[in-house]
Write a protein that holds these residues in place. Structure first.
Motif, PDB file in Angstrom:
ATOM      1  N   ARG A  41     -13.285 -26.850  19.275  1.00  0.00           N
ATOM      2  CA  ARG A  41     -13.086 -25.727  18.358  1.00  0.00           C
ATOM      3  C   ARG A  41     -12.268 -24.606  18.990  1.00  0.00           C
ATOM      4  NH1 ARG A  41     -19.147 -26.140  16.256  1.00  0.00           N
ATOM      5  NH2 ARG A  41     -18.763 -27.492  14.469  1.00  0.00           N
ATOM      6  N   ASN A  47      -7.557 -26.680  16.403  1.00  0.00           N
ATOM      7  CA  ASN A  47      -7.677 -25.722  15.302  1.00  0.00           C
ATOM      8  C   ASN A  47      -6.533 -25.848  14.307  1.00  0.00           C
ATOM      9  OD1 ASN A  47     -10.127 -24.350  15.583  1.00  0.00           O
ATOM     10  ND2 ASN A  47      -9.318 -23.233  17.327  1.00  0.00           N
ATOM     11  N   CYS A  50      -7.282 -28.940  12.307  1.00  0.00           N
ATOM     12  CA  CYS A  50      -8.422 -28.747  11.404  1.00  0.00           C
ATOM     13  C   CYS A  50      -8.042 -27.860  10.224  1.00  0.00           C
ATOM     14  CB  CYS A  50      -9.594 -28.129  12.146  1.00  0.00           C
ATOM     15  SG  CYS A  50     -10.427 -29.288  13.248  1.00  0.00           S
ATOM     16  N   GLU A  51      -7.277 -26.813  10.485  1.00  0.00           N
ATOM     17  CA  GLU A  51      -6.856 -25.932   9.404  1.00  0.00           C
ATOM     18  C   GLU A  51      -6.001 -26.687   8.391  1.00  0.00           C
ATOM     19  OE1 GLU A  51      -7.853 -22.862   8.687  1.00  0.00           O
ATOM     20  OE2 GLU A  51      -9.169 -22.983  10.432  1.00  0.00           O
ATOM     21  N   ARG A  59     -16.696 -28.707  10.715  1.00  0.00           N
ATOM     22  CA  ARG A  59     -16.197 -27.618  11.553  1.00  0.00           C
ATOM     23  C   ARG A  59     -17.314 -26.828  12.153  1.00  0.00           C
ATOM     24  NH1 ARG A  59     -11.039 -26.007  11.566  1.00  0.00           N
ATOM     25  NH2 ARG A  59     -11.603 -23.873  11.519  1.00  0.00           N
TER      26      ARG A  59
END
Length: 59
Positions: A41, A47, A50-51, A59
């Motif tokens: 994370r 990140n 993931c975004e 998350r």
């Protein structure tokens, strides 16, 4: 985290495998799954992925 599938470019697949290798190496020195998740994370590459909703189930 997941490895992108058939639709991904070869370059993107290599980047994903390298990122997975990085996370496995972190776990390999004795970190718990929770620590690996926290480390991921904090990682800028993770990140960004993931975004974009491509690689993270949670998350």
């Amino acid at each position: 985290m997941k490895i992108m599938g058939r639709e991904a470019s070869p370059r993107k697949k290599v980047e994903n495998v390298e990122l997975l290798k990085k996370m496995l190496a972190y776990q390999g020195v004795g970190h718990t799954p929770d620590e690996v998740r926290d480390y991921a994370r904090l990682d800028k590459e993770v990140n960004i992925l993931c975004e974009s909703r491509y690689m993270c189930y949670e998350r």
